[in-house]
Every structure is written in C-alpha cells, then in structure tokens.
Design a protein around this motif. Sequence first.
Motif, PDB file in Angstrom:
ATOM      1  N   ARG A   1       0.829  -1.209   0.000  1.00 57.33           N
ATOM      2  CA  ARG A   1       0.000   0.000   0.000  1.00 57.33           C
ATOM      3  C   ARG A   1       0.860   1.254   0.000  1.00 57.33           C
ATOM      4  NH1 ARG A   1      -4.098  -2.299   4.518  1.00 57.33           N
ATOM      5  NH2 ARG A   1      -4.929  -3.980   3.233  1.00 57.33           N
ATOM      6  N   ALA A   2       1.948   1.239   0.754  1.00 59.73           N
ATOM      7  CA  ALA A   2       2.831   2.409   0.785  1.00 59.73           C
ATOM      8  C   ALA A   2       3.474   2.637  -0.583  1.00 59.73           C
ATOM      9  CB  ALA A   2       3.900   2.238   1.865  1.00 59.73           C
ATOM     10  N   ARG A   3       3.890   1.554  -1.261  1.00 58.92           N
ATOM     11  CA  ARG A   3       4.458   1.719  -2.607  1.00 58.92           C
ATOM     12  C   ARG A   3       3.417   2.285  -3.563  1.00 58.92           C
ATOM     13  NH1 ARG A   3       6.347  -3.331  -1.352  1.00 58.92           N
ATOM     14  NH2 ARG A   3       5.034  -4.366  -2.908  1.00 58.92           N
ATOM     15  N   SER A   4       2.186   1.799  -3.480  1.00 57.83           N
ATOM     16  CA  SER A   4       1.113   2.320  -4.338  1.00 57.83           C
ATOM     17  C   SER A   4       0.838   3.785  -4.051  1.00 57.83           C
ATOM     18  CB  SER A   4      -0.166   1.492  -4.150  1.00 57.83           C
ATOM     19  OG  SER A   4       0.024   0.185  -4.619  1.00 57.83           O
ATOM     20  N   GLU A   5       0.814   4.159  -2.777  1.00 58.33           N
ATOM     21  CA  GLU A   5       0.565   5.558  -2.412  1.00 58.33           C
ATOM     22  C   GLU A   5       1.728   6.460  -2.809  1.00 58.33           C
ATOM     23  OE1 GLU A   5      -2.269   6.869  -1.547  1.00 58.33           O
ATOM     24  OE2 GLU A   5      -3.228   4.899  -1.510  1.00 58.33           O
ATOM     25  N   TRP A   6       2.946   5.920  -2.762  1.00 64.94           N
ATOM     26  CA  TRP A   6       4.130   6.666  -3.219  1.00 64.94           C
ATOM     27  C   TRP A   6       3.987   6.997  -4.698  1.00 64.94           C
ATOM     28  CZ3 TRP A   6       8.226   4.354  -6.322  1.00 64.94           C
ATOM     29  CH2 TRP A   6       9.328   5.193  -6.510  1.00 64.94           C
ATOM     30  N   MET A   7       3.639   5.990  -5.506  1.00 59.63           N
ATOM     31  CA  MET A   7       3.459   6.235  -6.939  1.00 59.63           C
ATOM     32  C   MET A   7       2.315   7.224  -7.184  1.00 59.63           C
ATOM     33  SD  MET A   7       5.803   4.848  -8.728  1.00 59.63           S
ATOM     34  CE  MET A   7       5.163   4.888 -10.393  1.00 59.63           C
TER      35      MET A   7
ATOM     36  N   ALA B   1       1.332   9.604  -5.159  1.00 62.28           N
ATOM     37  CA  ALA B   1       1.811  10.929  -4.749  1.00 62.28           C
ATOM     38  C   ALA B   1       2.717  11.548  -5.816  1.00 62.28           C
ATOM     39  CB  ALA B   1       2.558  10.838  -3.416  1.00 62.28           C
ATOM     40  N   LEU B   2       3.354  10.697  -6.610  1.00 59.02           N
ATOM     41  CA  LEU B   2       4.196  11.175  -7.707  1.00 59.02           C
ATOM     42  C   LEU B   2       3.385  11.462  -8.967  1.00 59.02           C
ATOM     43  CD1 LEU B   2       7.194   8.727  -7.237  1.00 59.02           C
ATOM     44  CD2 LEU B   2       7.109  11.161  -6.639  1.00 59.02           C
ATOM     45  N   GLY B   3       2.078  11.236  -8.895  1.00 61.32           N
ATOM     46  CA  GLY B   3       1.209  11.513 -10.034  1.00 61.32           C
ATOM     47  C   GLY B   3       0.930  10.317 -10.915  1.00 61.32           C
ATOM     48  N   ASN B   4       1.278   9.122 -10.451  1.00 60.94           N
ATOM     49  CA  ASN B   4       1.100   7.914 -11.256  1.00 60.94           C
ATOM     50  C   ASN B   4       0.418   6.818 -10.456  1.00 60.94           C
ATOM     51  OD1 ASN B   4       2.441   8.135 -14.013  1.00 60.94           O
ATOM     52  ND2 ASN B   4       3.947   9.051 -12.653  1.00 60.94           N
ATOM     53  N   GLY B   5      -0.885   6.937 -10.302  1.00 58.93           N
ATOM     54  CA  GLY B   5      -1.638   5.867  -9.653  1.00 58.93           C
ATOM     55  C   GLY B   5      -1.622   4.609 -10.502  1.00 58.93           C
ATOM     56  N   GLN B   6      -2.071   3.509  -9.939  1.00 62.78           N
ATOM     57  CA  GLN B   6      -2.031   2.214 -10.627  1.00 62.78           C
ATOM     58  C   GLN B   6      -2.782   2.242 -11.965  1.00 62.78           C
ATOM     59  OE1 GLN B   6      -0.131  -0.257  -9.616  1.00 62.78           O
ATOM     60  NE2 GLN B   6       0.440   0.738  -7.705  1.00 62.78           N
TER      61      GLN B   6
ATOM     62  N   LEU C   1      -3.439   4.849 -13.894  1.00 61.09           N
ATOM     63  CA  LEU C   1      -2.724   5.686 -14.843  1.00 61.09           C
ATOM     64  C   LEU C   1      -1.514   4.946 -15.404  1.00 61.09           C
ATOM     65  CD1 LEU C   1      -2.340   9.368 -14.906  1.00 61.09           C
ATOM     66  CD2 LEU C   1      -0.224   8.065 -15.049  1.00 61.09           C
ATOM     67  N   LEU C   2      -0.765   4.247 -14.541  1.00 62.49           N
ATOM     68  CA  LEU C   2       0.376   3.463 -15.031  1.00 62.49           C
ATOM     69  C   LEU C   2      -0.076   2.471 -16.095  1.00 62.49           C
ATOM     70  CD1 LEU C   2       2.383   2.672 -11.774  1.00 62.49           C
ATOM     71  CD2 LEU C   2       3.126   4.111 -13.669  1.00 62.49           C
ATOM     72  N   ARG C   3      -1.169   1.798 -15.814  1.00 58.88           N
ATOM     73  CA  ARG C   3      -1.680   0.784 -16.742  1.00 58.88           C
ATOM     74  C   ARG C   3      -2.253   1.419 -18.004  1.00 58.88           C
ATOM     75  NH1 ARG C   3      -5.832  -1.488 -13.880  1.00 58.88           N
ATOM     76  NH2 ARG C   3      -7.219  -0.121 -14.992  1.00 58.88           N
ATOM     77  N   ASP C   4      -3.109   2.418 -17.837  1.00 56.21           N
ATOM     78  CA  ASP C   4      -3.834   2.978 -18.982  1.00 56.21           C
ATOM     79  C   ASP C   4      -2.999   3.923 -19.841  1.00 56.21           C
ATOM     80  OD1 ASP C   4      -5.969   1.527 -18.008  1.00 56.21           O
ATOM     81  OD2 ASP C   4      -6.993   3.275 -17.138  1.00 56.21           O
ATOM     82  N   VAL C   5      -2.139   4.721 -19.231  1.00 61.40           N
ATOM     83  CA  VAL C   5      -1.345   5.697 -19.984  1.00 61.40           C
ATOM     84  C   VAL C   5      -0.011   5.110 -20.432  1.00 61.40           C
ATOM     85  CG1 VAL C   5      -0.152   7.926 -19.838  1.00 61.40           C
ATOM     86  CG2 VAL C   5      -2.451   7.672 -18.882  1.00 61.40           C
ATOM     87  N   HIS C   6       0.660   4.405 -19.536  1.00 66.14           N
ATOM     88  CA  HIS C   6       1.992   3.876 -19.847  1.00 66.14           C
ATOM     89  C   HIS C   6       1.972   2.410 -20.290  1.00 66.14           C
ATOM     90  CE1 HIS C   6       4.036   7.484 -18.454  1.00 66.14           C
ATOM     91  NE2 HIS C   6       3.363   7.430 -17.324  1.00 66.14           N
TER      92      HIS C   6
END
Length: 145
Positions: A37-43, A45-50, A52-57
Amino acid sequence: MQAAAEPVFSWPTRVYWEDTDAGGVVYHAQYLAFLERARSEWMRALGNGQELLRDVHGLVFAVRAMRIDFRAPARLDDLLDVTVELRECRRASLVLAQSIKRGDALLLDAEVRVAALDAPTFRPRAIPAPLFAALEPLVIPRSHA
C-alpha cells in the motif's frame, strides 16, 4: 509525473483487528500488505496511480524479489509509519528500501525489487522514457556507513 515533496515517502497506517492474530500481534503476511500500500501511495503521490500506469503507460510493476527483516512486532491499534525510498532506477526495474516504524522504534525493514511489465502481456519491458526520467532523480543512494 509530479516531483516528490520529500525524498523519503511516508504513509501512516493503523493496525486493526483484521491485521492481527488471536494474540493481537500483526500477522507476518500483513506487513507485505502495508508495504504494498505504501508503494502504491508513493506512486500516486508522484502523479502515477495504478490505473494511470496501466492505462497511460501500458505498465504494471510486480514484486520480483524481497528481503525482509522482522525486528519487533506491531500490535492492535498501533499507529505505524511505512516509508518508501527509491534506491535504484534501472531500465526495467526499481529497487526500493522500505521500513515500518512505531514512533522511533524500527519494526521492519525491507528491500524490494519490482519489475516493469507490459500491462496486457505481463512480459518484462523497459520503463517508458518519461516515467524513467521522472523517477531517476528520486534515487537516494545507499549509505556506505
């Protein structure tokens, strides 16, 4: 991707009944959930939620390896601080240092290697250049002390 406000990301969490065994001590596998959860919240906080990572990148990160040192137990109702520090940013993986503390007491520390995977196929892939460029400056080198 937004820049991190602090080099060490900190995520507070509370220990609930569902996190503990019959003795009110956090079950060892639950620490993995706190770290995730902390790793997910870190991403996030950097502007890349799960999503967004999947859909954009077209990217997902998956844990490839983990080293954990359990130092002291957490207990029911403890307020914990779970941290994330980026230690290495490679073309297709990240190495993160994480810890769980209760106040000043270190309860657990871990080193986590996550692999970059193509979202549709789950095959290894390079981290997209814009994401890599945003992550690389966040690396906090290991101290040699």
